[in-house]
Scaffold this motif. Structure first.
Motif, PDB file in Angstrom:
ATOM      1  N   CYS A 192       0.612  -8.964   4.366  1.00  0.00           N
ATOM      2  CA  CYS A 192      -0.072  -8.441   3.189  1.00  0.00           C
ATOM      3  C   CYS A 192       0.806  -8.711   1.972  1.00  0.00           C
ATOM      4  O   CYS A 192       2.030  -8.707   2.073  1.00  0.00           O
ATOM      5  CB  CYS A 192      -0.343  -6.945   3.327  1.00  0.00           C
ATOM      6  SG  CYS A 192      -1.790  -6.580   4.323  1.00  0.00           S
ATOM      7  N   PRO A 193       0.172  -8.932   0.812  1.00  0.00           N
ATOM      8  CA  PRO A 193       0.979  -9.180  -0.386  1.00  0.00           C
ATOM      9  C   PRO A 193       1.752  -7.933  -0.806  1.00  0.00           C
ATOM     10  O   PRO A 193       1.279  -6.817  -0.648  1.00  0.00           O
ATOM     11  CB  PRO A 193      -0.062  -9.562  -1.443  1.00  0.00           C
ATOM     12  CG  PRO A 193      -1.365  -9.129  -0.902  1.00  0.00           C
ATOM     13  CD  PRO A 193      -1.249  -9.035   0.580  1.00  0.00           C
ATOM     14  N   LYS A 194       2.944  -8.152  -1.331  1.00  0.00           N
ATOM     15  CA  LYS A 194       3.765  -7.051  -1.822  1.00  0.00           C
ATOM     16  C   LYS A 194       3.631  -6.946  -3.335  1.00  0.00           C
ATOM     17  O   LYS A 194       3.427  -7.944  -4.013  1.00  0.00           O
ATOM     18  CB  LYS A 194       5.233  -7.273  -1.463  1.00  0.00           C
ATOM     19  CG  LYS A 194       5.511  -7.201   0.019  1.00  0.00           C
ATOM     20  CD  LYS A 194       6.988  -7.367   0.283  1.00  0.00           C
ATOM     21  CE  LYS A 194       7.274  -7.281   1.772  1.00  0.00           C
ATOM     22  NZ  LYS A 194       8.696  -7.429   2.065  1.00  0.00           N
ATOM     23  N   SER A 195       3.770  -5.746  -3.846  1.00  0.00           N
ATOM     24  CA  SER A 195       3.753  -5.563  -5.296  1.00  0.00           C
ATOM     25  C   SER A 195       5.138  -5.862  -5.847  1.00  0.00           C
ATOM     26  O   SER A 195       6.074  -6.153  -5.099  1.00  0.00           O
ATOM     27  CB  SER A 195       3.332  -4.136  -5.637  1.00  0.00           C
ATOM     28  OG  SER A 195       4.356  -3.232  -5.258  1.00  0.00           O
ATOM     29  N   LEU A 196       5.277  -5.782  -7.139  1.00  0.00           N
ATOM     30  CA  LEU A 196       6.556  -6.091  -7.781  1.00  0.00           C
ATOM     31  C   LEU A 196       7.679  -5.168  -7.341  1.00  0.00           C
ATOM     32  O   LEU A 196       8.844  -5.526  -7.379  1.00  0.00           O
ATOM     33  CB  LEU A 196       6.402  -6.038  -9.305  1.00  0.00           C
ATOM     34  CG  LEU A 196       5.491  -7.114  -9.885  1.00  0.00           C
ATOM     35  CD1 LEU A 196       5.324  -6.913 -11.385  1.00  0.00           C
ATOM     36  CD2 LEU A 196       6.044  -8.493  -9.607  1.00  0.00           C
ATOM     37  N   VAL A 197       7.353  -3.935  -6.925  1.00  0.00           N
ATOM     38  CA  VAL A 197       8.396  -3.003  -6.499  1.00  0.00           C
ATOM     39  C   VAL A 197       8.721  -3.146  -5.021  1.00  0.00           C
ATOM     40  O   VAL A 197       9.530  -2.411  -4.487  1.00  0.00           O
ATOM     41  CB  VAL A 197       8.017  -1.538  -6.827  1.00  0.00           C
ATOM     42  CG1 VAL A 197       7.976  -1.330  -8.321  1.00  0.00           C
ATOM     43  CG2 VAL A 197       6.704  -1.168  -6.187  1.00  0.00           C
ATOM     44  N   GLY A 198       8.072  -4.098  -4.337  1.00  0.00           N
ATOM     45  CA  GLY A 198       8.443  -4.396  -2.960  1.00  0.00           C
ATOM     46  C   GLY A 198       7.646  -3.691  -1.892  1.00  0.00           C
ATOM     47  O   GLY A 198       7.833  -3.926  -0.718  1.00  0.00           O
ATOM     48  N   ASN A 199       6.729  -2.797  -2.251  1.00  0.00           N
ATOM     49  CA  ASN A 199       5.918  -2.157  -1.214  1.00  0.00           C
ATOM     50  C   ASN A 199       4.590  -2.900  -1.061  1.00  0.00           C
ATOM     51  O   ASN A 199       4.378  -3.938  -1.672  1.00  0.00           O
ATOM     52  CB  ASN A 199       5.709  -0.669  -1.530  1.00  0.00           C
ATOM     53  CG  ASN A 199       4.959  -0.458  -2.835  1.00  0.00           C
ATOM     54  OD1 ASN A 199       4.278  -1.354  -3.310  1.00  0.00           O
ATOM     55  ND2 ASN A 199       5.104   0.706  -3.416  1.00  0.00           N
ATOM     56  N   TYR A 245      -5.053  -4.179   4.055  1.00  0.00           N
ATOM     57  CA  TYR A 245      -4.089  -3.088   3.890  1.00  0.00           C
ATOM     58  C   TYR A 245      -3.128  -3.105   5.064  1.00  0.00           C
ATOM     59  O   TYR A 245      -3.359  -3.774   6.059  1.00  0.00           O
ATOM     60  CB  TYR A 245      -4.802  -1.743   3.770  1.00  0.00           C
ATOM     61  CG  TYR A 245      -5.844  -1.516   4.826  1.00  0.00           C
ATOM     62  CD1 TYR A 245      -5.502  -0.984   6.067  1.00  0.00           C
ATOM     63  CD2 TYR A 245      -7.168  -1.864   4.603  1.00  0.00           C
ATOM     64  CE1 TYR A 245      -6.452  -0.800   7.048  1.00  0.00           C
ATOM     65  CE2 TYR A 245      -8.128  -1.685   5.576  1.00  0.00           C
ATOM     66  CZ  TYR A 245      -7.769  -1.143   6.792  1.00  0.00           C
ATOM     67  OH  TYR A 245      -8.717  -0.973   7.761  1.00  0.00           O
ATOM     68  N   GLY A 246      -2.040  -2.350   4.936  1.00  0.00           N
ATOM     69  CA  GLY A 246      -1.007  -2.364   5.967  1.00  0.00           C
ATOM     70  C   GLY A 246      -0.014  -3.473   5.692  1.00  0.00           C
ATOM     71  O   GLY A 246       0.106  -3.960   4.570  1.00  0.00           O
ATOM     72  N   LYS A 247       0.700  -3.878   6.705  1.00  0.00           N
ATOM     73  CA  LYS A 247       1.708  -4.934   6.528  1.00  0.00           C
ATOM     74  C   LYS A 247       1.170  -6.322   6.840  1.00  0.00           C
ATOM     75  O   LYS A 247       1.700  -7.312   6.343  1.00  0.00           O
ATOM     76  CB  LYS A 247       2.920  -4.630   7.404  1.00  0.00           C
ATOM     77  CG  LYS A 247       3.700  -3.424   6.926  1.00  0.00           C
ATOM     78  CD  LYS A 247       4.983  -3.269   7.695  1.00  0.00           C
ATOM     79  CE  LYS A 247       5.759  -2.094   7.122  1.00  0.00           C
ATOM     80  NZ  LYS A 247       7.069  -1.958   7.737  1.00  0.00           N
ATOM     81  N   VAL A 248       0.117  -6.411   7.681  1.00  0.00           N
ATOM     82  CA  VAL A 248      -0.446  -7.714   8.042  1.00  0.00           C
ATOM     83  C   VAL A 248      -1.971  -7.639   8.039  1.00  0.00           C
ATOM     84  O   VAL A 248      -2.551  -6.562   8.108  1.00  0.00           O
ATOM     85  CB  VAL A 248       0.035  -8.196   9.438  1.00  0.00           C
ATOM     86  CG1 VAL A 248       1.538  -8.408   9.445  1.00  0.00           C
ATOM     87  CG2 VAL A 248      -0.384  -7.244  10.520  1.00  0.00           C
ATOM     88  N   PHE A 249      -2.601  -8.802   7.952  1.00  0.00           N
ATOM     89  CA  PHE A 249      -4.052  -8.913   8.114  1.00  0.00           C
ATOM     90  C   PHE A 249      -4.317 -10.220   8.850  1.00  0.00           C
ATOM     91  O   PHE A 249      -3.441 -11.078   8.963  1.00  0.00           O
ATOM     92  CB  PHE A 249      -4.787  -8.835   6.777  1.00  0.00           C
ATOM     93  CG  PHE A 249      -4.524  -9.983   5.840  1.00  0.00           C
ATOM     94  CD1 PHE A 249      -5.437 -11.010   5.693  1.00  0.00           C
ATOM     95  CD2 PHE A 249      -3.354 -10.030   5.090  1.00  0.00           C
ATOM     96  CE1 PHE A 249      -5.194 -12.062   4.825  1.00  0.00           C
ATOM     97  CE2 PHE A 249      -3.095 -11.079   4.216  1.00  0.00           C
ATOM     98  CZ  PHE A 249      -4.021 -12.088   4.081  1.00  0.00           C
TER      99      PHE A 249
END
Length: 163
Positions: free
Chosen positions: A142-149, A92-96
């Motif tokens: 972290c992977p992004k969803s289709l909506v970019g978050n 979770y978050g922006k990086v792992f």
């Protein structure tokens, strides 16, 4: 299923009551640090056979085609995930962070190059090229969803090394 000890030639036979068209898969399915064998029969039954052999990821045979190079069948070269990464259940978050060892026990390593990719589906989370073996800890997005978050609910993170 015929189990043959390569050192002394002793054989053990396990009768599952049916034949099989697929190969036996060797992996630690229950994550008990022991190698387990997955056998599927022609009738669709699937058996998980436990062993006392310590689990070593580079000696596992988790699918009928083993990665990009189906000829790599030994512990000579590969990428080995540290337990902190291997047993990671959520990110979770922006990086792992991913911790791994690059292993290359070949005698001749002329201009060795190891390309590591961390993928989520078709999404590249990290890539780097290394010129030496050893232990590494890297920061991956972290992977992004289709909506970019960053609200992806579930999936499989794949770590691939080529040379």
């Amino acid at each position: 299923v015929f189990i043959i000890n390569a050192f002394d030639g002793c054989a053990e036979i396990i009768d599952l009551g049916d034949g099989s068209f697929s190969m036996v898969v060797a992996e630690s399915v229950t994550e008990n640090d022991k190698m387990e064998l997955v056998v599927a029969t022609q009738q669709g039954d699937i058996y998980l056979l436990g062993t006392e052999v310590p689990y070593e990821p580079l000696n596992a045979w988790p699918s009928s085609v083993r990665g990009r190079n189906i000829l790599t069948a030994s512990k000579k070269i590969g990428i080995l995930l540290h337990d902190s990464t291997r047993y990671m259940n959520e990110i979770y978050g922006k990086v792992f962070y991913v911790a791994f060892d690059i292993i290359d026990d070949r005698e001749i390593k002329n201009n060795a190059r190891y390309i590591v990719h961390i993928l989520f589906g078709g999404q590249m989370l990290f890539n780097a090229t290394y010129n030496q073996t050893g232990s590494f800890r890297v920061e991956a997005n972290c992977p992004k969803s289709l909506v970019g978050n960053y609200a992806v609910t579930s999936g499989i993170v794949k770590i691939v090394m080529t040379n």
